[in-house]
Design an enzyme around this catalytic site. Structure first.
Site, PDB file in Angstrom:
ATOM      1  N   GLY A  42       0.779  -1.243   0.000  1.00 27.39           N
ATOM      2  CA  GLY A  42       0.000   0.000   0.000  1.00 27.39           C
ATOM      3  C   GLY A  42       0.805   1.283   0.000  1.00 27.39           C
ATOM      4  O   GLY A  42       0.350   2.308  -0.478  1.00 27.39           O
ATOM      5  N   GLU A  97       4.140   4.583   5.474  1.00 32.52           N
ATOM      6  CA  GLU A  97       2.927   3.753   5.500  1.00 32.52           C
ATOM      7  C   GLU A  97       1.810   4.396   4.698  1.00 32.52           C
ATOM      8  O   GLU A  97       1.740   5.618   4.590  1.00 32.52           O
ATOM      9  CB  GLU A  97       2.443   3.617   6.947  1.00 32.52           C
ATOM     10  CG  GLU A  97       2.723   2.275   7.592  1.00 32.52           C
ATOM     11  CD  GLU A  97       1.805   1.151   7.104  1.00 32.52           C
ATOM     12  OE1 GLU A  97       1.341   1.164   5.948  1.00 32.52           O
ATOM     13  OE2 GLU A  97       1.563   0.238   7.907  1.00 32.52           O
ATOM     14  N   ASP A  98       0.921   3.576   4.167  1.00 29.79           N
ATOM     15  CA  ASP A  98      -0.253   4.092   3.486  1.00 29.79           C
ATOM     16  C   ASP A  98      -1.275   4.645   4.485  1.00 29.79           C
ATOM     17  O   ASP A  98      -1.778   5.744   4.339  1.00 29.79           O
ATOM     18  CB  ASP A  98      -0.896   3.003   2.606  1.00 29.79           C
ATOM     19  CG  ASP A  98      -1.109   1.676   3.345  1.00 29.79           C
ATOM     20  OD1 ASP A  98      -0.764   1.563   4.538  1.00 29.79           O
ATOM     21  OD2 ASP A  98      -1.634   0.740   2.706  1.00 29.79           O
ATOM     22  N   ASP A 101      -4.378   2.436  11.060  1.00 32.02           N
ATOM     23  CA  ASP A 101      -5.749   2.154  11.480  1.00 32.02           C
ATOM     24  C   ASP A 101      -5.718   1.903  12.990  1.00 32.02           C
ATOM     25  O   ASP A 101      -5.739   2.846  13.770  1.00 32.02           O
ATOM     26  CB  ASP A 101      -6.211   0.948  10.648  1.00 32.02           C
ATOM     27  CG  ASP A 101      -7.671   0.609  10.814  1.00 32.02           C
ATOM     28  OD1 ASP A 101      -8.467   1.508  11.096  1.00 32.02           O
ATOM     29  OD2 ASP A 101      -8.026  -0.568  10.648  1.00 32.02           O
ATOM     30  N   GLY A 103      -3.139   0.761  14.514  1.00 32.37           N
ATOM     31  CA  GLY A 103      -1.773   1.054  14.937  1.00 32.37           C
ATOM     32  C   GLY A 103      -0.987  -0.185  15.344  1.00 32.37           C
ATOM     33  O   GLY A 103       0.203  -0.103  15.641  1.00 32.37           O
ATOM     34  N   LEU A 106       2.134  -1.140  12.941  1.00 32.57           N
ATOM     35  CA  LEU A 106       3.264  -0.229  13.047  1.00 32.57           C
ATOM     36  C   LEU A 106       3.915  -0.276  14.419  1.00 32.57           C
ATOM     37  O   LEU A 106       5.133  -0.142  14.552  1.00 32.57           O
ATOM     38  CB  LEU A 106       2.786   1.186  12.743  1.00 32.57           C
ATOM     39  CG  LEU A 106       3.782   2.041  12.015  1.00 32.57           C
ATOM     40  CD1 LEU A 106       4.356   1.315  10.819  1.00 32.57           C
ATOM     41  CD2 LEU A 106       3.149   3.329  11.591  1.00 32.57           C
ATOM     42  N   LYS A 129      -6.421   7.081  10.640  1.00 40.64           N
ATOM     43  CA  LYS A 129      -7.788   6.974  11.173  1.00 40.64           C
ATOM     44  C   LYS A 129      -7.684   6.980  12.696  1.00 40.64           C
ATOM     45  O   LYS A 129      -7.695   5.923  13.325  1.00 40.64           O
ATOM     46  CB  LYS A 129      -8.418   5.638  10.756  1.00 40.64           C
ATOM     47  CG  LYS A 129      -8.863   5.503   9.319  1.00 40.64           C
ATOM     48  CD  LYS A 129      -9.503   4.121   9.149  1.00 40.64           C
ATOM     49  CE  LYS A 129      -9.778   3.783   7.712  1.00 40.64           C
ATOM     50  NZ  LYS A 129     -10.137   2.355   7.547  1.00 40.64           N
ATOM     51  N   PHE A 151     -13.728   2.793   4.920  1.00 38.88           N
ATOM     52  CA  PHE A 151     -12.763   1.987   4.187  1.00 38.88           C
ATOM     53  C   PHE A 151     -12.381   2.696   2.901  1.00 38.88           C
ATOM     54  O   PHE A 151     -13.237   2.985   2.061  1.00 38.88           O
ATOM     55  CB  PHE A 151     -13.298   0.584   3.900  1.00 38.88           C
ATOM     56  CG  PHE A 151     -12.198  -0.350   3.503  1.00 38.88           C
ATOM     57  CD1 PHE A 151     -11.439  -0.990   4.478  1.00 38.88           C
ATOM     58  CD2 PHE A 151     -11.879  -0.558   2.173  1.00 38.88           C
ATOM     59  CE1 PHE A 151     -10.376  -1.823   4.124  1.00 38.88           C
ATOM     60  CE2 PHE A 151     -10.820  -1.386   1.809  1.00 38.88           C
ATOM     61  CZ  PHE A 151     -10.071  -2.020   2.789  1.00 38.88           C
ATOM     62  N   ASP A 158      -5.799  -0.798  -1.358  1.00 35.28           N
ATOM     63  CA  ASP A 158      -6.630  -1.739  -2.101  1.00 35.28           C
ATOM     64  C   ASP A 158      -7.856  -2.202  -1.328  1.00 35.28           C
ATOM     65  O   ASP A 158      -7.928  -2.098  -0.102  1.00 35.28           O
ATOM     66  CB  ASP A 158      -5.812  -2.988  -2.448  1.00 35.28           C
ATOM     67  CG  ASP A 158      -5.614  -3.888  -1.232  1.00 35.28           C
ATOM     68  OD1 ASP A 158      -5.074  -3.405  -0.217  1.00 35.28           O
ATOM     69  OD2 ASP A 158      -6.036  -5.066  -1.287  1.00 35.28           O
ATOM     70  N   ARG A 164      -5.638  -0.091  -6.442  1.00 36.20           N
ATOM     71  CA  ARG A 164      -4.376   0.509  -5.991  1.00 36.20           C
ATOM     72  C   ARG A 164      -3.907   1.620  -6.931  1.00 36.20           C
ATOM     73  O   ARG A 164      -3.190   2.535  -6.540  1.00 36.20           O
ATOM     74  CB  ARG A 164      -3.266  -0.550  -5.918  1.00 36.20           C
ATOM     75  CG  ARG A 164      -3.449  -1.583  -4.831  1.00 36.20           C
ATOM     76  CD  ARG A 164      -2.147  -2.369  -4.651  1.00 36.20           C
ATOM     77  NE  ARG A 164      -2.323  -3.577  -3.863  1.00 36.20           N
ATOM     78  CZ  ARG A 164      -2.305  -3.636  -2.542  1.00 36.20           C
ATOM     79  NH1 ARG A 164      -2.144  -2.530  -1.834  1.00 36.20           N
ATOM     80  NH2 ARG A 164      -2.459  -4.778  -1.904  1.00 36.20           N
TER      81      ARG A 164
END
Ligand code: IMP
Ligand code: MG
Length: 177
Positions: A42, A97-98, A101, A103, A106, A129, A151, A158, A164
């Protein structure tokens, strides 16, 4: 069941914001080498666009991780699908990162990378988010946009490996039927 994608952030908005974030990074690192680590898949499009705007010396590496578990939500246990090619000892790592969410991904990944002795680790995410965060210890150094709990796809992100390539960020809306 089909789905449609509704525009959330245009290509111009995303690119303008990436330019601003790159300027922040340029100021902070002040010409020091940056070792950018992209979290596949991503983060690819974001990393390229960001890197084009960084002034100092930049190197790239890639890592692919997945969360163990059966559902769509992170489990907090990560599995390394592809490890880094290069050593990060003594380097200024910028994790790209893309989206962050919960976390969990990461959080676990940065804990692991710290054990390899980098000079620094900073986190740069395109989307965040914050309402979904469960790992309070994830400190996001650079973020382009905070978004609501929807989402999203496009710009590298994706849904079942689709979308993507969209040059913008869109929200997926699911149709019943
Ligand atoms: P988390 O922060 O550990 O919950 O997981 C973040 C990862 O989940 C991201 O790197 C994405 O791969 C994926 N993800 C989370 N939210 C979305 C979304 O809205 N669209 C596409 N992928 C997402
Ligand atoms: Mg990801």
């Amino acid at each position: 069941m089909g789905e449609t994608v509704k525009m959330l952030l245009t290509e111009e908005e995303v690119n303008r914001r990436i330019t601003e974030v790159a300027e922040e990074i340029n100021k902070d690192y002040n010409g020091e080498p940056i070792h950018m680590i992209c979290i596949l898949k991503g983060g690819v499009m974001f990393m390229c666009e960001l890197a084009k705007r960084i002034k100092g010396p930049v190197s790239f590496d890639f890592m692919d991780v997945s969360s163990y578990g059966h559902n769509t939500e992170s489990s907090g246990v990560i599995k390394i699908l592809k490890d880094l090619d290069e050593d990060i000892e003594g380097r200024n790592v910028l994790l790209v990162e893309d989206i962050i969410d919960t976390g969990k991904t990461l959080n676990k990944l940065s804990q692991l990378l710290y054990t390899r002795g980098p000079k620094s680790i900073k986190i740069c995410t395109m989307l965040d988010k914050p309402s979904r965060r469960v790992e309070k210890e994830v400190f996001v150094d650079y973020r382009c946009f905070q978004i609501p709990n929807k989402f999203v796809v496009g710009y590298g992100l994706d849904y079942n490996q689709k979308y993507r390539n969209l040059p913008y960020i869109g929200v997926v809306e699911f149709e019943n039927e």
